[in-house]
Design a protein around this motif. Structure first.
Motif, PDB file in Angstrom:
ATOM      1  N   PHE A 162     -29.651  27.848   6.436  1.00 53.31           N
ATOM      2  CA  PHE A 162     -30.860  27.949   7.257  1.00 53.31           C
ATOM      3  C   PHE A 162     -31.733  29.048   6.672  1.00 53.31           C
ATOM      4  CE2 PHE A 162     -33.365  30.004  10.544  1.00 53.31           C
ATOM      5  CZ  PHE A 162     -33.948  28.922  11.190  1.00 53.31           C
ATOM      6  N   ASN A 163     -33.011  28.750   6.469  1.00 51.31           N
ATOM      7  CA  ASN A 163     -33.956  29.769   6.019  1.00 51.31           C
ATOM      8  C   ASN A 163     -34.792  30.273   7.183  1.00 51.31           C
ATOM      9  OD1 ASN A 163     -34.411  28.234   2.825  1.00 51.31           O
ATOM     10  ND2 ASN A 163     -33.670  30.299   3.158  1.00 51.31           N
ATOM     11  N   THR A 164     -34.740  31.595   7.429  1.00 52.01           N
ATOM     12  CA  THR A 164     -35.619  32.178   8.438  1.00 52.01           C
ATOM     13  C   THR A 164     -37.073  32.019   8.005  1.00 52.01           C
ATOM     14  OG1 THR A 164     -35.566  34.397   7.423  1.00 52.01           O
ATOM     15  CG2 THR A 164     -33.884  33.888   9.097  1.00 52.01           C
ATOM     16  N   HIS A 165     -37.318  32.104   6.714  1.00 46.63           N
ATOM     17  CA  HIS A 165     -38.596  31.812   6.083  1.00 46.63           C
ATOM     18  C   HIS A 165     -38.326  31.726   4.585  1.00 46.63           C
ATOM     19  CE1 HIS A 165     -38.308  36.142   5.722  1.00 46.63           C
ATOM     20  NE2 HIS A 165     -39.371  36.198   4.935  1.00 46.63           N
ATOM     21  N   THR A 166     -39.372  31.447   3.799  1.00 47.61           N
ATOM     22  CA  THR A 166     -39.096  31.128   2.398  1.00 47.61           C
ATOM     23  C   THR A 166     -39.834  32.017   1.409  1.00 47.61           C
ATOM     24  OG1 THR A 166     -40.778  29.368   2.426  1.00 47.61           O
ATOM     25  CG2 THR A 166     -38.511  28.732   2.940  1.00 47.61           C
ATOM     26  N   ASP A 167     -40.070  33.275   1.771  1.00 40.87           N
ATOM     27  CA  ASP A 167     -40.530  34.227   0.773  1.00 40.87           C
ATOM     28  C   ASP A 167     -39.475  34.311  -0.339  1.00 40.87           C
ATOM     29  OD1 ASP A 167     -42.928  34.819   1.960  1.00 40.87           O
ATOM     30  OD2 ASP A 167     -42.279  36.698   2.872  1.00 40.87           O
ATOM     31  N   PRO A 168     -39.886  34.667  -1.564  1.00 42.78           N
ATOM     32  CA  PRO A 168     -38.961  34.596  -2.705  1.00 42.78           C
ATOM     33  C   PRO A 168     -37.672  35.390  -2.541  1.00 42.78           C
ATOM     34  CG  PRO A 168     -41.213  34.846  -3.485  1.00 42.78           C
ATOM     35  CD  PRO A 168     -41.270  35.007  -1.990  1.00 42.78           C
ATOM     36  N   ASP A 169     -37.709  36.485  -1.777  1.00 44.74           N
ATOM     37  CA  ASP A 169     -36.498  37.302  -1.643  1.00 44.74           C
ATOM     38  C   ASP A 169     -35.500  36.731  -0.641  1.00 44.74           C
ATOM     39  OD1 ASP A 169     -38.429  37.903   0.306  1.00 44.74           O
ATOM     40  OD2 ASP A 169     -37.633  39.906   0.666  1.00 44.74           O
ATOM     41  N   ASP A 228     -16.846  24.324  13.251  1.00 44.93           N
ATOM     42  CA  ASP A 228     -17.126  23.115  12.469  1.00 44.93           C
ATOM     43  C   ASP A 228     -17.605  23.433  11.055  1.00 44.93           C
ATOM     44  OD1 ASP A 228     -16.474  21.594  14.673  1.00 44.93           O
ATOM     45  OD2 ASP A 228     -18.543  21.364  15.343  1.00 44.93           O
ATOM     46  N   TYR A 229     -18.499  24.402  10.951  1.00 50.62           N
ATOM     47  CA  TYR A 229     -19.004  24.804   9.638  1.00 50.62           C
ATOM     48  C   TYR A 229     -19.576  26.211   9.720  1.00 50.62           C
ATOM     49  CZ  TYR A 229     -23.722  23.375  11.298  1.00 50.62           C
ATOM     50  OH  TYR A 229     -24.909  23.242  11.985  1.00 50.62           O
ATOM     51  N   ALA A 230     -19.850  26.767   8.569  1.00 48.50           N
ATOM     52  CA  ALA A 230     -20.466  28.088   8.480  1.00 48.50           C
ATOM     53  C   ALA A 230     -21.926  27.936   8.081  1.00 48.50           C
ATOM     54  CB  ALA A 230     -19.722  28.950   7.467  1.00 48.50           C
ATOM     55  N   LEU A 231     -22.754  28.834   8.578  1.00 49.14           N
ATOM     56  CA  LEU A 231     -24.181  28.787   8.296  1.00 49.14           C
ATOM     57  C   LEU A 231     -24.588  30.060   7.564  1.00 49.14           C
ATOM     58  CD1 LEU A 231     -26.679  26.944   8.954  1.00 49.14           C
ATOM     59  CD2 LEU A 231     -27.152  28.524  10.845  1.00 49.14           C
ATOM     60  N   ILE A 232     -25.195  29.887   6.385  1.00 44.30           N
ATOM     61  CA  ILE A 232     -25.807  31.009   5.685  1.00 44.30           C
ATOM     62  C   ILE A 232     -27.246  31.121   6.164  1.00 44.30           C
ATOM     63  CG2 ILE A 232     -26.717  31.739   3.450  1.00 44.30           C
ATOM     64  CD1 ILE A 232     -24.177  30.980   2.146  1.00 44.30           C
ATOM     65  N   LEU A 233     -27.625  32.326   6.604  1.00 39.12           N
ATOM     66  CA  LEU A 233     -29.001  32.607   7.002  1.00 39.12           C
ATOM     67  C   LEU A 233     -29.701  33.287   5.838  1.00 39.12           C
ATOM     68  CD1 LEU A 233     -27.870  32.015   9.857  1.00 39.12           C
ATOM     69  CD2 LEU A 233     -29.386  33.809  10.694  1.00 39.12           C
ATOM     70  N   ASP A 234     -30.561  32.530   5.162  1.00 39.95           N
ATOM     71  CA  ASP A 234     -31.220  32.925   3.930  1.00 39.95           C
ATOM     72  C   ASP A 234     -30.190  33.017   2.811  1.00 39.95           C
ATOM     73  OD1 ASP A 234     -33.652  32.893   5.229  1.00 39.95           O
ATOM     74  OD2 ASP A 234     -33.619  35.033   5.677  1.00 39.95           O
ATOM     75  N   SER A 235     -30.695  33.093   1.562  1.00 41.92           N
ATOM     76  CA  SER A 235     -29.733  32.957   0.455  1.00 41.92           C
ATOM     77  C   SER A 235     -29.916  34.001  -0.633  1.00 41.92           C
ATOM     78  CB  SER A 235     -29.811  31.542  -0.134  1.00 41.92           C
ATOM     79  OG  SER A 235     -31.061  31.306  -0.776  1.00 41.92           O
ATOM     80  N   GLY A 236     -30.564  35.118  -0.284  1.00 41.46           N
ATOM     81  CA  GLY A 236     -30.609  36.234  -1.212  1.00 41.46           C
ATOM     82  C   GLY A 236     -31.831  36.262  -2.103  1.00 41.46           C
ATOM     83  N   THR A 248     -18.800  36.858  11.667  1.00 46.55           N
ATOM     84  CA  THR A 248     -20.161  37.191  11.235  1.00 46.55           C
ATOM     85  C   THR A 248     -20.112  38.232  10.126  1.00 46.55           C
ATOM     86  OG1 THR A 248     -20.820  36.924  13.563  1.00 46.55           O
ATOM     87  CG2 THR A 248     -22.480  37.762  12.044  1.00 46.55           C
ATOM     88  N   TYR A 249     -20.829  37.953   9.035  1.00 49.02           N
ATOM     89  CA  TYR A 249     -20.838  38.846   7.884  1.00 49.02           C
ATOM     90  C   TYR A 249     -22.262  39.008   7.366  1.00 49.02           C
ATOM     91  CZ  TYR A 249     -15.783  38.060   7.786  1.00 49.02           C
ATOM     92  OH  TYR A 249     -14.452  37.985   8.126  1.00 49.02           O
ATOM     93  N   ARG A 250     -22.496  40.126   6.679  1.00 47.69           N
ATOM     94  CA  ARG A 250     -23.783  40.331   6.014  1.00 47.69           C
ATOM     95  C   ARG A 250     -23.553  40.673   4.550  1.00 47.69           C
ATOM     96  NH1 ARG A 250     -25.016  46.036   5.803  1.00 47.69           N
ATOM     97  NH2 ARG A 250     -23.682  47.269   7.207  1.00 47.69           N
ATOM     98  N   TYR A 251     -24.532  40.347   3.743  1.00 48.25           N
ATOM     99  CA  TYR A 251     -24.453  40.610   2.305  1.00 48.25           C
ATOM    100  C   TYR A 251     -25.719  41.344   1.891  1.00 48.25           C
ATOM    101  CZ  TYR A 251     -23.072  39.755  -2.546  1.00 48.25           C
ATOM    102  OH  TYR A 251     -22.653  39.908  -3.861  1.00 48.25           O
ATOM    103  N   GLU A 252     -25.565  42.520   1.283  1.00 48.62           N
ATOM    104  CA  GLU A 252     -26.704  43.336   0.861  1.00 48.62           C
ATOM    105  C   GLU A 252     -27.068  42.980  -0.575  1.00 48.62           C
ATOM    106  OE1 GLU A 252     -28.256  45.439   2.934  1.00 48.62           O
ATOM    107  OE2 GLU A 252     -26.816  45.118   4.572  1.00 48.62           O
ATOM    108  N   ASP A 253     -28.341  42.615  -0.771  1.00 48.77           N
ATOM    109  CA  ASP A 253     -28.778  42.129  -2.082  1.00 48.77           C
ATOM    110  C   ASP A 253     -30.066  42.836  -2.505  1.00 48.77           C
ATOM    111  OD1 ASP A 253     -29.125  40.618  -4.397  1.00 48.77           O
ATOM    112  OD2 ASP A 253     -30.007  38.919  -3.333  1.00 48.77           O
ATOM    113  N   LYS A 254     -29.923  44.105  -2.939  1.00 50.17           N
ATOM    114  CA  LYS A 254     -31.053  44.845  -3.519  1.00 50.17           C
ATOM    115  C   LYS A 254     -32.260  44.904  -2.578  1.00 50.17           C
ATOM    116  CE  LYS A 254     -28.843  45.317  -7.471  1.00 50.17           C
ATOM    117  NZ  LYS A 254     -28.332  46.616  -7.931  1.00 50.17           N
ATOM    118  N   GLY A 255     -32.077  45.432  -1.382  1.00 46.89           N
ATOM    119  CA  GLY A 255     -33.200  45.622  -0.477  1.00 46.89           C
ATOM    120  C   GLY A 255     -33.410  44.512   0.524  1.00 46.89           C
ATOM    121  N   VAL A 256     -32.682  43.428   0.386  1.00 46.84           N
ATOM    122  CA  VAL A 256     -32.728  42.343   1.368  1.00 46.84           C
ATOM    123  C   VAL A 256     -31.289  41.981   1.698  1.00 46.84           C
ATOM    124  CG1 VAL A 256     -32.799  40.493  -0.354  1.00 46.84           C
ATOM    125  CG2 VAL A 256     -33.771  40.088   1.922  1.00 46.84           C
ATOM    126  N   ARG A 257     -31.073  41.471   2.887  1.00 47.13           N
ATOM    127  CA  ARG A 257     -29.720  41.017   3.233  1.00 47.13           C
ATOM    128  C   ARG A 257     -29.772  39.602   3.787  1.00 47.13           C
ATOM    129  NH1 ARG A 257     -30.891  44.734   7.252  1.00 47.13           N
ATOM    130  NH2 ARG A 257     -29.891  46.352   6.022  1.00 47.13           N
TER     131      ARG A 257
END
Length: 227
Positions: free
Chosen positions: A56-63, A27-35, A10-19
């Protein structure tokens, strides 16, 4: 910026106020949201895993959808489609409903629908570890509840339902604010949001992206609501 390790899978990526997160199964890796500013989340995932990567998108706000165009298919709750414009016409939407299990190989992720912040906001609960990837609704930062499709009453009801999973949750990994946060934040958010709904919290006027909003500091977080 590099991936920050939470544990071996499990990893997290910090992207200017959102992660956003990378959750690795067998079997595969899942990205939760895409920055937000990141446009190559799928490519970045290759730094950590050689497995195929899905989104997978938790939701689709622009960030939360900065790298969505990298993917030919994306998993999300279909209620979120009122809030989403496909980055390319060939992209397929894979529906994920409340209670569905996403099995990424030896790791089951349970979808928990949390409408209120957006209609399709959905958290994923790692069944084995109890890690809850909450998206935006559960956090200690600023929770956007202003503008179209936000509904405070629905938000409160979603958090109350989330409390029924309390025994299954160990820690919460949100997309904003402190990470992780204790599950003890959930009842505090409920109590604070109910006080806002009853008119018991004084708002501070604020401007966000050209919108005049009312900022309610409820202690556990700040709710940004319509004036």
């Amino acid at each position: 910026m590099d991936w920050i390790r939470i544990n071996d899978t499990t990893y997290r990526y910090e992207d200017k106020g959102v992660r956003f997160f990378l959750i690795i199964g067998s079997d595969y890796a899942l990205i939760l949201d895409s920055g937000m500013q990141v446009r190559n989340a799928k490519e970045l995932a290759a730094q950590v895993t050689f497995l195929p990567v899905k989104l997978f998108n938790t939701h689709t706000d622009p960030d939360h959808i900065g790298s969505n165009e990298e993917f030919d298919e994306v998993m999300m709750n279909p209620a979120e489609l009122v809030n989403y414009r496909k980055p390319h016409t060939s992209q397929s939407i894979i529906p994920v409903y409340d209670g569905d299990i996403i099995n990424i190989g030896g790791r089951s992720l349970k979808a928990i629908h949390l409408p209120g912040h957006t209609p399709g906001s959905t958290a994923l609960l790692d069944v084995n570890s109890g890690m809850l990837f909450s998206g935006d609704p559960v956090q200690d930062g600023k929770i956007f509840m202003f503008g179209p499709m936000r509904e405070l009453s629905a938000y409160i009801l979603s958090l109350k339902r989330l409390m029924t999973f309390n025994n299954e949750i160990s820690e919460i990994y949100p997309c904003h604010g402190t990470c992780p946060v204790s599950k003890e934040i959930i009842p505090k958010l409920i109590e604070g949001a109910e006080r806002v709904e009853r008119g018991e919290v004084t708002a501070e006027p604020l401007e966000m992206f050209g919108h005049k909003v009312a900022a309610y500091n409820i202690g556990a977080a700040v709710l940004l609501c319509d004036e």
